[in-house]
Design a protein around this motif. Sequence first.
Motif, short mmCIF file in Angstrom:
data_model
loop_
_atom_site.label_atom_id
_atom_site.label_comp_id
_atom_site.label_asym_id
_atom_site.label_seq_id
_atom_site.Cartn_x
_atom_site.Cartn_y
_atom_site.Cartn_z
N UNK A 195 42.26 44.12 45.64
CA UNK A 195 42.92 44.97 44.35
C UNK A 195 41.97 45.55 43.47
N UNK A 196 40.63 45.11 43.66
CA UNK A 196 39.54 45.39 42.66
C UNK A 196 38.54 46.49 43.11
N UNK A 325 36.56 37.67 39.45
CA UNK A 325 37.97 37.70 39.14
C UNK A 325 38.51 36.40 39.20
N UNK A 326 39.97 36.22 38.55
CA UNK A 326 40.21 34.75 38.71
C UNK A 326 40.38 34.43 37.15
N UNK A 349 36.33 42.27 37.40
CA UNK A 349 37.44 42.95 38.13
C UNK A 349 38.87 43.05 37.60
N UNK A 350 39.45 44.21 37.53
CA UNK A 350 40.81 43.95 37.08
C UNK A 350 41.52 45.35 38.08
N UNK A 351 42.98 44.89 38.38
CA UNK A 351 43.52 45.57 39.42
C UNK A 351 43.90 46.72 38.90
N UNK A 352 43.59 47.93 39.09
CA UNK A 352 43.89 49.34 38.26
C UNK A 352 44.69 50.12 39.40
N UNK A 367 44.35 39.53 39.99
CA UNK A 367 43.85 40.27 41.13
C UNK A 367 44.22 39.93 42.21
N UNK A 368 44.30 38.68 42.71
CA UNK A 368 44.75 38.21 43.95
C UNK A 368 46.24 38.63 44.34
N UNK A 369 47.13 38.27 43.20
CA UNK A 369 48.67 38.43 43.69
C UNK A 369 48.85 39.85 43.86
N UNK A 370 48.26 40.91 43.10
CA UNK A 370 48.29 42.35 43.20
C UNK A 370 47.73 42.76 44.90
#
Length: 413
Positions: A195-196, A325-326, A349-352, A367-370
């Motif tokens: 995701x990141x 992340x986390x 890190x962020x999902x974008x 992040x993990x779920x995305x």
Amino acid sequence: MDNDKRFVTGLDVGTENIRAVIATVNKSGEISIVGYNEGKSAGMRKGIPANLTGPAEAIDRTLGDAERMGGYDVRSAFVSINGSTVISTHTEGMIAVGAVEHEIDLEDLDRVEDVAVTGRIPANRDVLDVIPLEYALDGQGGIKDPLGMSGARLEMRACVISALTPNCENLKKATATADVEAKRLIPSVVAAAKAVLTERQKENGVAVIDFGATTTSVAVYEEGDLQYVGVVPAGSNNITNDLAIVLAISPDLAEEVKTRFVTGNFDTEKSLTIKVGKEGKERAFNRKEVEEVVKARLDEIFTEVRKKLKSAKYDQRLPEGIILTGGGAKMRDIDLFAKKVLEAAVTIGVPKGLGGVAESIEKPEFATAVGLAMFAAESADLSPITSKKSKKTAKKSSNANPFNFIKKIFNKF
Ligand SMILES: Nc1ncnc2c1ncn2[C@@H]1O[C@H](COP(=O)(O)OP(=O)(O)OP(=O)(O)O)[C@@H](O)[C@H]1O
Ligand SMILES: [Mg+2]
């Protein structure tokens, strides 16, 4: 509902939190987030189920709201796996493929992969993924994709990701108890990386650290491939527990001290006391004492992470630095602290870049779920669309055996 779209689900089963992300994916592979939720977890210890009903109920509860938000009935998901038994192993395999003019086909690739894995991974481990790193034909290495090439001897170097079989089975049982089939188990940090990270970062060399509640997982990428996975069995909850013990306060109050007042920058001037608790019942703590406790534990966790990077020979060798992340990454200035211990560039890190309601989950803890939803979207085996109305009957009439999983899954992450 647009019938050209399929929906997929990512389910991050953490020790402290469960996160669900439901996304639609269209024919061109565009992903749109349509539902998400975050809820308290239960029955998990250091990333592994300690019983089945705790996680099952937590999954059911958390997923319910995400389903209602998206208007979908989730019956399968890509699920995160965590815990210190998740490891990577580098292996090699070699096969004879016949005459020199023989063209390498898919069967040859399967066969060499089998040789690289069989007997190299202990029988009490499930192989979660095999990442081909390099092939060689008749001794000539550096080949990424040998399909159609000619040669008589095929060699393969691979990175195999595995986890203890009982942990995998229990996680699948826990999700099955919540009426969700775990289609694939993917290490939480590998999903977060999906995701990141950009392709360029993976190509040049980068590490992702998933700083969770009870685990801190590390994944390293180079030359576009996953090269290493390791998990440190400690996380941000250890800080809370240390504070609770040293300050002789409840874990809830310690959590408040940590999340409201602690930053990863221990060098700036701040007020000398920290005040928490309800009005009239306020408690005051010496900031220096609080910071000493937090710093000691953060130091220990990131030193362990650095040891993992060293053992994998990536310490101070990552041009694109380290991405955090986390939930633990939400601590203010944690990147500054990690940078000092790891002696590398560190960013959060962020999902974008996803559509729909993705903006609401552009957070390091999602992040993990995305990433799990993104892996699911890429997979050819997408969940069929089921209308909310048919949910109960469909579930009851389902004969699918939730434990009937293929033990070895060789798809590339
Ligand atoms: N603002 C904050 N500052 C510091 N820590 C925070 C903050 N917000 C959340 N945390 C911490 O993040 C942790 C939860 O992270 P996360 O939800 O990623 O864990 P998890 O996935 O449930 O655990 P694990 O991955 O270890 O199984 C908790 O320890 C929590 O205290
Ligand atoms: Mg986690």
